[in-house]
Scaffold this active site. Structure first.
Site, PDB file in Angstrom:
ATOM      1  N   ASP A 160      13.195  34.315  33.617  1.00 30.29           N
ATOM      2  CA  ASP A 160      12.719  34.064  34.974  1.00 30.29           C
ATOM      3  C   ASP A 160      12.511  32.548  35.120  1.00 30.29           C
ATOM      4  O   ASP A 160      13.446  31.821  35.411  1.00 30.29           O
ATOM      5  CB  ASP A 160      11.433  34.881  35.147  1.00 30.29           C
ATOM      6  CG  ASP A 160      10.861  34.855  36.547  1.00 30.29           C
ATOM      7  OD1 ASP A 160      10.960  33.830  37.215  1.00 30.29           O
ATOM      8  OD2 ASP A 160      10.276  35.863  36.981  1.00 30.29           O
ATOM      9  N   PHE A 192      11.464  41.112  41.939  1.00 29.10           N
ATOM     10  CA  PHE A 192      10.807  41.719  40.784  1.00 29.10           C
ATOM     11  C   PHE A 192      11.486  43.052  40.477  1.00 29.10           C
ATOM     12  O   PHE A 192      11.665  43.884  41.361  1.00 29.10           O
ATOM     13  CB  PHE A 192       9.310  41.927  41.044  1.00 29.10           C
ATOM     14  CG  PHE A 192       8.577  42.320  39.793  1.00 29.10           C
ATOM     15  CD1 PHE A 192       8.202  41.363  38.862  1.00 29.10           C
ATOM     16  CD2 PHE A 192       8.319  43.659  39.527  1.00 29.10           C
ATOM     17  CE1 PHE A 192       7.556  41.728  37.689  1.00 29.10           C
ATOM     18  CE2 PHE A 192       7.673  44.028  38.351  1.00 29.10           C
ATOM     19  CZ  PHE A 192       7.287  43.061  37.433  1.00 29.10           C
ATOM     20  N   ARG A 212       9.232  51.137  31.827  1.00 29.42           N
ATOM     21  CA  ARG A 212      10.128  50.736  30.736  1.00 29.42           C
ATOM     22  C   ARG A 212      11.131  51.827  30.379  1.00 29.42           C
ATOM     23  O   ARG A 212      12.212  51.558  29.879  1.00 29.42           O
ATOM     24  CB  ARG A 212       9.339  50.400  29.471  1.00 29.42           C
ATOM     25  CG  ARG A 212       8.501  49.140  29.570  1.00 29.42           C
ATOM     26  CD  ARG A 212       8.068  48.695  28.169  1.00 29.42           C
ATOM     27  NE  ARG A 212       6.947  47.767  28.193  1.00 29.42           N
ATOM     28  CZ  ARG A 212       7.065  46.451  28.396  1.00 29.42           C
ATOM     29  NH1 ARG A 212       8.243  45.913  28.604  1.00 29.42           N
ATOM     30  NH2 ARG A 212       5.996  45.678  28.379  1.00 29.42           N
ATOM     31  N   GLU A 244      16.821  38.806  24.946  1.00 24.23           N
ATOM     32  CA  GLU A 244      15.736  38.876  25.941  1.00 24.23           C
ATOM     33  C   GLU A 244      16.076  39.889  27.022  1.00 24.23           C
ATOM     34  O   GLU A 244      17.247  40.100  27.326  1.00 24.23           O
ATOM     35  CB  GLU A 244      15.566  37.499  26.599  1.00 24.23           C
ATOM     36  CG  GLU A 244      14.515  36.612  25.957  1.00 24.23           C
ATOM     37  CD  GLU A 244      13.086  37.048  26.285  1.00 24.23           C
ATOM     38  OE1 GLU A 244      12.886  38.140  26.839  1.00 24.23           O
ATOM     39  OE2 GLU A 244      12.167  36.273  25.969  1.00 24.23           O
ATOM     40  N   ASP A 245      15.039  40.463  27.620  1.00 25.02           N
ATOM     41  CA  ASP A 245      15.253  41.361  28.752  1.00 25.02           C
ATOM     42  C   ASP A 245      15.575  40.581  30.015  1.00 25.02           C
ATOM     43  O   ASP A 245      16.520  40.886  30.734  1.00 25.02           O
ATOM     44  CB  ASP A 245      14.021  42.263  28.969  1.00 25.02           C
ATOM     45  CG  ASP A 245      12.705  41.482  29.062  1.00 25.02           C
ATOM     46  OD1 ASP A 245      12.697  40.237  28.878  1.00 25.02           O
ATOM     47  OD2 ASP A 245      11.668  42.115  29.328  1.00 25.02           O
TER      48      ASP A 245
HETATM   49  P1  IMP Z   1       9.644  33.556  32.039  1.00 23.08           P
HETATM   50  O1  IMP Z   1       8.876  32.974  30.909  1.00 23.08           O
HETATM   51  O2  IMP Z   1       9.120  33.155  33.388  1.00 23.08           O
HETATM   52  O3  IMP Z   1      11.150  33.315  31.931  1.00 23.08           O
HETATM   53  O4  IMP Z   1       9.412  35.117  32.049  1.00 23.08           O
HETATM   54  C1  IMP Z   1       9.871  35.927  31.074  1.00 23.08           C
HETATM   55  C2  IMP Z   1       9.065  37.202  30.986  1.00 23.08           C
HETATM   56  O5  IMP Z   1       8.392  37.547  32.208  1.00 23.08           O
HETATM   57  C3  IMP Z   1      10.025  38.341  30.711  1.00 23.08           C
HETATM   58  O6  IMP Z   1      10.261  38.490  29.320  1.00 23.08           O
HETATM   59  C4  IMP Z   1       9.302  39.503  31.338  1.00 23.08           C
HETATM   60  O7  IMP Z   1       8.390  40.055  30.427  1.00 23.08           O
HETATM   61  C5  IMP Z   1       8.527  38.916  32.496  1.00 23.08           C
HETATM   62  N1  IMP Z   1       9.273  39.060  33.769  1.00 23.08           N
HETATM   63  C6  IMP Z   1       9.832  38.094  34.520  1.00 23.08           C
HETATM   64  N2  IMP Z   1      10.424  38.594  35.611  1.00 23.08           N
HETATM   65  C7  IMP Z   1      10.243  39.939  35.554  1.00 23.08           C
HETATM   66  C8  IMP Z   1      10.648  41.030  36.420  1.00 23.08           C
HETATM   67  O8  IMP Z   1      11.301  40.893  37.460  1.00 23.08           O
HETATM   68  N3  IMP Z   1      10.269  42.272  35.995  1.00 23.08           N
HETATM   69  C9  IMP Z   1       9.566  42.508  34.864  1.00 23.08           C
HETATM   70  N4  IMP Z   1       9.168  41.522  34.040  1.00 23.08           N
HETATM   71  C10 IMP Z   1       9.511  40.239  34.379  1.00 23.08           C
END
Ligand code: IMP
Length: 180
Positions: A108, A157, A170, A104-105
């Protein structure tokens, strides 16, 4: 290095984690995976789009025999029992009895990874772990045990190195954080 500022859409971002640090952390992660998955021929499942740079740089440094496949998650689907879950798309491999590592990137809230892990476990892998480039520990809303984290970050962010803000950013080599 001096901070650089860029504009993406309506927001300003400044350099935060330089490429050198990202690569150094990825090298350490690759060494750890080499040790812990020796003899297991793991299957890396890279979650598109955000993980493409992380996946390329990590897998160039993993030296044990391994496979890689790319998956996507659908936009949110509503389900009555589990709430909002994203469906896994493009998983053509049989992962039963395989050692799976999700790439995963960023994690959050953890909703995405939580839903993904549920779906993967239904396919009975031998093991499944998550390796993420970035983790925002203060934002986690699920009791997830993310074993491999290149760098934990505060709740800001960020963009760059695969991560986007409404489609932009990206391609940036460094990671930038938003200027409030
Ligand atoms: P989660 O489901 O809240 O853990 O969010 C995961 C997804 O939200 C990641 O795979 C990203 O695509 C997006 N995301 C969450 N935080 C960021 C950020 O700081 N920058 C860019 N994308 C984010």
């Amino acid at each position: 290095m001096d901070p650089r500022t860029i504009q993406l859409h309506d927001c300003e971002f400044k350099t935060y984690i330089f490429e050198e640090e990202i690569i150094a952390r990825i090298v350490m992660l690759a060494e750890q995976l080499d040790k812990e998955y020796a003899g297991k021929q793991p299957l890396f499942l890279a979650v598109l789009n955000g993980s493409f740079m992380f996946t390329a740089d990590l897998l160039k440094r993993v030296t044990i025999p391994c496979e890689v496949s790319f998956i996507r998650l659908s936009s949110y689907q509503d389900t009555k029992s589990t709430g909002r879950v994203k469906e896994v798309l493009g998983l053509n491999e049989d992962i039963q009895n395989r050692h799976v590592i999700v790439l995963e990137d960023i994690v959050d809230t953890g909703h995405t990874v939580h839903g993904l892990l549920q779906q993967l476990r239904e396919r009975h892998p031998a093991s499944v772990e998550v390796a993420t480039l970035l983790l925002k520990p203060d934002c986690l809303q699920h009791p997830l045990d993310i074993k491999y984290v290149a760098k934990p970050i505060p709740n800001d962010f960020v963009v760059g190195y695969g991560l986007d803000y409404n489609g932009l950013g990206r391609n940036l080599r460094d990671i930038y954080k938003i200027v409030p």
